[in-house]
Write an enzyme that holds these catalytic residues in place. Structure first.
Site, PDB file in Angstrom:
ATOM      1  CG  ASN A 281      -3.059   5.309  -1.136  1.00  0.00           C
ATOM      2  OD1 ASN A 281      -3.129   4.276  -0.465  1.00  0.00           O
ATOM      3  ND2 ASN A 281      -3.947   5.616  -2.054  1.00  0.00           N
TER       4      ASN A 281
ATOM      5  CG  ASP B 143      -6.022   3.200   0.507  1.00  0.00           C
ATOM      6  OD1 ASP B 143      -5.144   2.309   0.609  1.00  0.00           O
ATOM      7  OD2 ASP B 143      -6.694   3.368  -0.523  1.00  0.00           O
TER       8      ASP B 143
ATOM      9  CG  HIS C 258      -6.626 -15.069  -5.970  1.00  0.00           C
ATOM     10  ND1 HIS C 258      -6.157 -15.730  -7.098  1.00  0.00           N
ATOM     11  CD2 HIS C 258      -7.922 -14.814  -6.208  1.00  0.00           C
ATOM     12  CE1 HIS C 258      -7.125 -15.843  -7.971  1.00  0.00           C
ATOM     13  NE2 HIS C 258      -8.213 -15.286  -7.460  1.00  0.00           N
TER      14      HIS C 258
ATOM     15  CG  ASP D  30      -1.496   1.667  -3.708  1.00  0.00           C
ATOM     16  OD1 ASP D  30      -0.299   1.376  -3.933  1.00  0.00           O
ATOM     17  OD2 ASP D  30      -1.834   2.401  -2.752  1.00  0.00           O
TER      18      ASP D  30
ATOM     19  CG  ASP E 284     -12.290 -15.633 -13.084  1.00  0.00           C
ATOM     20  OD1 ASP E 284     -11.567 -16.057 -12.160  1.00  0.00           O
ATOM     21  OD2 ASP E 284     -13.511 -15.417 -12.959  1.00  0.00           O
TER      22      ASP E 284
ATOM     23  CG  ASP F 189      -1.706   1.208   1.421  1.00  0.00           C
ATOM     24  OD1 ASP F 189      -1.883   1.940   0.423  1.00  0.00           O
ATOM     25  OD2 ASP F 189      -2.173   1.467   2.553  1.00  0.00           O
TER      26      ASP F 189
END
Ligand code: NOJ
Length: 587
Positions: free
Chosen positions: A26, A28, A351, A32, A225, A24
């Protein structure tokens, strides 16, 4: 020099990035794209060749991006298109490539196509999705006493059943009733992920155009997918196989037109590019995989080996024991099945799966050794290896203590359904299964160093960080000569150096040893001999007579100073060794 049927994607090792949980930039709490850009040198140094990026498109995020609302824009949570372009350029500058996730079995219900489709049965977009009328109780042979409208979230006064008995992979019926138009729409995943209607040529055209658009931007391929779910059979018949992974799967997995669609997609779009494609397949046989190869797909993901620990009842949402025999047989079947006639993908993590070291290794006493053994397997079988973020430092499952720590829609829905049906009762049972199986095990933040939140974010992470981050993290791995990460780097560079890792045929030596898995990889002028003790016990193994003798010890997870393969090998817990023979001795 032997002539191999070379392709860049056969020689590549892929590293999968789940952007929400990688880095991350930034504060939050959500990973990202600029966060990934910051780590490009890290990836380069590790020695991987391709990044597969999970979806970063505009999305309400019900399924963390697998619910796409706009295929051509970047979710602002993750950054801007300019950030994405910087990522692509940064990868290319370092001689790495990028494959994007292509999610076209379904969209988000917030996609403009669906918004229009649901607005009226007369909409020109109605047929972009799969709408049907419900069945009366009589038609479905269900008595009023058996029927509970709450099972289908029906509004008051509506007493009907969905158009067929198909179930969603996320639990419950695969249909949702739409009050506005009085019809039901199909969604094989969450109700906010309506299935596209591939029979509609306009849908296919729109998808091909979108794919072309991304390829023109310079990407190097797609991970597709659940791509073998796109063709639904005429009449949408009820499921017939009560053992199917979900009810109805026997009807919609590898449906009647799937090969026609995939080869059309190849002819129309992919064949113009030197692109890599990997089709994620809910269920697929070796024979079927070959057909996808003929359609033009580089390779498929099959999950046979990731089903070995399913329980006898409840499938994925129950626990079973895997054995080495089953693991070896399953992977060997694919190795041999596609030899000369297709190409394998190799993977133990992604994942959607719990962490491999917690599942196939021993994440307590031998976390490091067993992670390295699994790395050896991944990087010495024949096929394109897919690593998943954190695998290189031996990340393990998360010790969930409460469902409040779970974010995953699949886990939460399936737990709800299993509880409703009485299959899971106590809190303990539920947590035990969640700890073992939940996809969130893979989604806890990447562990960079031992500062707060493992250096993943300066804010509050969207998912809890695994408490073992103080020990298991990239900074610690860099300092440690025996780290899992070093081992990966070593194996990855050996793989780059010797063609036999990529092109050698697989020959199995141990068909029924209950601890040892030994095999060779053989080309006309070289041989790798790999021996793995897949157990926490010390084991003795006698290799085939013709491999005994001088050999270069390439990689191993214990100290083994020998320049030869002895006639008896004493293997320590989870010991893995890879030897290079000067010339092939195994036929
Ligand atoms: C497979 C993806 O890997 C998974 O994360 C997602 O939930 C489903 N497909 C639906 O798109």
């Amino acid at each position: 020099m032997p002539q191999f049927d070379r392709a860049w994607w056969k020689e590549a090792v892929v590293y999968q990035i789940y952007p929400r949980s990688f880095n991350d930039s930034n504060g939050d709490g959500v990973g990202d794209i600029p966060g990934i850009v910051e780590k490009l040198d890290y990836l380069d140094e590790l020695g991987v060749d391709v990044v597969w990026l999970n979806p970063v498109y505009e999305s309400p995020g019900v399924d963390n991006g697998y619910d796409i609302a706009d295929y051509r824009s970047i979710n602002e949570r993750y950054g801007t298109m300019a950030d994405w372009e910087e990522l692509l350029a940064g990868l290319h500058e370092r001689d790495m490539r990028l494959i994007m996730d292509l999610v076209v079995n379904h969209t988000s219900d917030e996609h403009e196509w669906f918004q229009r489709s649901r607005s009226s049965p007369d909409s020109e977009y109605r047929d972009y999705y799969i709408w049907r009328e419900g069945r009366s109780l009589g038609e479905a042979g269900v008595s009023a006493a058996e029927f509970d409208p709450a099972d289908y979230h029906l509004p008051e006064g509506v007493y009907e059943l969905p158009p067929n008995d198909w179930e969603s992979f996320f639990g419950g019926s695969a249909w949702t009733y739409d009050e506005e138009t009085g019809e039901w729409y199909l969604h094989l995943f969450d109700e906010k992920q309506p299935d596209l209607n591939w029979q509609n040529e306009k849908v296919r055209e729109a998808i091909y155009e979108m794919m072309e658009w991304w390829l023109q931007k310079g990407i190097d391929g797609f991970r597709m997918d659940v791509i073998n779910l796109i063709s639904k059979p005429e009449g949408l018949p009820n499921g017939e196989d009560s053992d199917a992974i979900v009810r109805g799967a026997d009807q919609f997995v590898n449906g009647p037109n799937v090969h026609e669609y995939i080869s059309e997609m190849h002819d129309r779009v992919i064949s113009d590019y030197d692109a890599m494609t990997v089709g994620e397949m809910a269920e697929v046989s070796v024979e079927e995989a070959k057909k996808f190869g003929e359609d033009g797909m580089s390779m498929v993901f099959n999950f046979d080996h990731l089903r070995l620990d399913f329980g006898p009842e409840g499938g994925r949402w129950s626990k079973g024991e895997w054995t080495l025999d089953e693991l070896r047989d399953t992977l060997t079947e694919w190795q041999k099945g596609l030899e000369g006639d297709g190409w394998n993908s190799l993977h133990f993590n992604n994942h959607d799966e719990p962490r491999m070291v917690s599942r196939f290794g021993n994440d307590e006493e031998y976390r490091r050794e067993s992670a390295k053994l699994l790395a050896t397997l991944l990087l010495t079988l024949k096929g394109t290896p897919f690593m998943y973020q954190g695998e290189e430092i031996g990340m393990q499952n998360y010790p969930f203590e409460s469902l409040t720590e779970v974010r995953d829609v699949d886990t939460l829905n399936n737990v709800r359904v299993a509880r409703q049906s009485g299959r899971l009762e106590s809190e303990e049972e539920v947590l035990d299964l969640v700890q073992y199986r939940s996809r969130d095990n893979a989604r806890t933040p990447m562990q960079w160093h031992d500062d707060e939140h493992a250096g993943f974010t300066e804010g509050d992470p969207w998912m809890p960080v695994n408490p073992n981050y103080t020990e298991v993290n990239v900074a610690a791995a860099r300092r440690d000569e025996r780290s899992v990460r070093r081992y990966y780097r070593h194996l990855l560079s050996a793989r780059d150096e010797h063609d036999v890792f990529v092109y050698g045929d697989y020959v199995l030596h141990t068909t029924d040893h209950d601890r040892v898995w030994a095999y060779s990889r053989v080309t006309p002028d070289a041989e790798l001999f790999v021996v793995l003790n897949v157990s926490s016990a010390t084991t003795t193994y006698a290799p085939p007579a013709n491999v005994v003798g001088e050999a270069e010890f390439l990689v191993g997870n214990y100290n083994t100073p020998l320049g030869r393969i002895n006639d008896t090998l004493d293997l320590r817990p989870w010991e893995a060794r890879v030897y290079l023979l000067d010339e092939p001795v195994t036929a």
